[in-house]
Design an enzyme around this catalytic site. Structure first.
Site, PDB file in Angstrom:
ATOM      1  CE  LYS A  28      -2.581  -1.000   3.692  1.00 55.18           C
ATOM      2  NZ  LYS A  28      -2.054  -2.174   3.885  1.00 55.18           N
ATOM      3  NE  ARG A  67      10.484  -4.983  11.146  1.00 58.96           N
ATOM      4  CZ  ARG A  67       9.420  -4.118  11.025  1.00 58.96           C
ATOM      5  NH1 ARG A  67       9.266  -2.900  11.566  1.00 58.96           N
ATOM      6  NH2 ARG A  67       8.386  -4.689  10.054  1.00 58.96           N
ATOM      7  NE  ARG A  99       8.940  -6.228   5.734  1.00 60.03           N
ATOM      8  CZ  ARG A  99       8.058  -5.468   5.913  1.00 60.03           C
ATOM      9  NH1 ARG A  99       7.973  -4.756   4.915  1.00 60.03           N
ATOM     10  NH2 ARG A  99       7.554  -5.323   7.074  1.00 60.03           N
ATOM     11  NE  ARG A 159      -4.837   1.671  10.375  1.00 63.18           N
ATOM     12  CZ  ARG A 159      -3.707   1.143   9.894  1.00 63.18           C
ATOM     13  NH1 ARG A 159      -3.894  -0.249   9.756  1.00 63.18           N
ATOM     14  NH2 ARG A 159      -2.633   1.649   9.783  1.00 63.18           N
ATOM     15  NE  ARG A 209       1.452  -6.535  10.794  1.00 60.59           N
ATOM     16  CZ  ARG A 209       2.255  -6.055   9.847  1.00 60.59           C
ATOM     17  NH1 ARG A 209       3.503  -6.856   9.568  1.00 60.59           N
ATOM     18  NH2 ARG A 209       2.283  -5.088   9.300  1.00 60.59           N
TER      19      ARG A 209
END
Length: 217
Positions: free
Chosen positions: A13, A160, A127, A88, A171
């Site tokens: 996004k 992370r 990542r 949201r 999530r």
């Protein structure tokens, strides 16, 4: 044009918002930017938001919506905007509709970046972040020449907590519960357009801009 960009974490996004906003010559407005601006400037809303944030609590919708109202009333948003990260939830979407009606306008379109959960997990769990310079690499899409070592500064890379598969799954569940219903909300208004968000960033941007052109953007 007045747009909202929605999609799960890892859909791209933020990146697409930059490109699309530049194409339309409208400001990209994210709630993160609005929060930081209000807090750093010490506005009454910023002070109130910081009180909740410092306590580790969610900022109430009313505060967030009032910040969005102030931002949309600024001159650069008079001819259009792209909202990234807001609304949201469906209550926030209803509040945004009312806010825009009060300003004498309405949303033109809602772009949904469509990507399945497996692809999101693949993108985010790969990542790696540099402990030294903070650059983010990816084990598959943007790998370093030496595994676990940053090509830029030579420091160690780490994963992370937010990028661990179990956190990503949480999530995604949260997104499905709270944000995905926006798809039905805006679909019922006839304002929703889905964009395939898989493949290279440039391809996704082309699809999004092609869709906008179909709606006069």
């Amino acid at each position: 044009m007045r747009l909202v960009l929605v999609g799960p974490p890892g859909a791209g996004k933020g990146t697409q918002a930059e490109f699309i906003a530049a194409h339309l010559s409208v400001p990209k407005i994210s709630t993160g930017d609005i929060f930081r601006s209000n807090v750093s400037q010490g506005t009454p809303l910023g002070v109130e938001a910081k009180r909740y944030m410092d306590a580790g609590e969610l900022v109430p919708d009313e505060v967030t919506i009032n910040m969005v109202r102030d931002r949309l009333a600024e001159p650069d948003a008079s001819e259009g905007f792209l909202l990234d990260g807001f609304p949201r939830t469906t209550p926030q979407a209803a509040a945004l509709d009312k806010l825009l009606a009060d300003l004498g306008t309405a949303l033109d379109l809602v772009l949904e970046l469509v990507v399945d959960d497996d692809e999101v997990i693949r993108r985010l769990s790969g990542r790696r972040t540099c402990r030294g310079c903070g650059k983010i690499w990816h084990v598959e899409f943007d790998a370093t020449s030496r595994e676990g070592i940053c090509d830029r500064c030579g420091a160690e890379l780490f994963q992370r907590d937010d990028d661990k598969p179990e956190t990503i799954a949480t999530r995604l569940r949260e997104y499905a519960d709270k944000t995905a219903p926006l798809v039905d909300y805006y679909g019922a208004q006839g304002k929703l357009v889905g964009i395939d968000a898989t493949g290279p960033v440039e391809d996704v941007t082309v699809r999004a801009i092609d869709a906008l052109r179909s709606y006069g953007g």
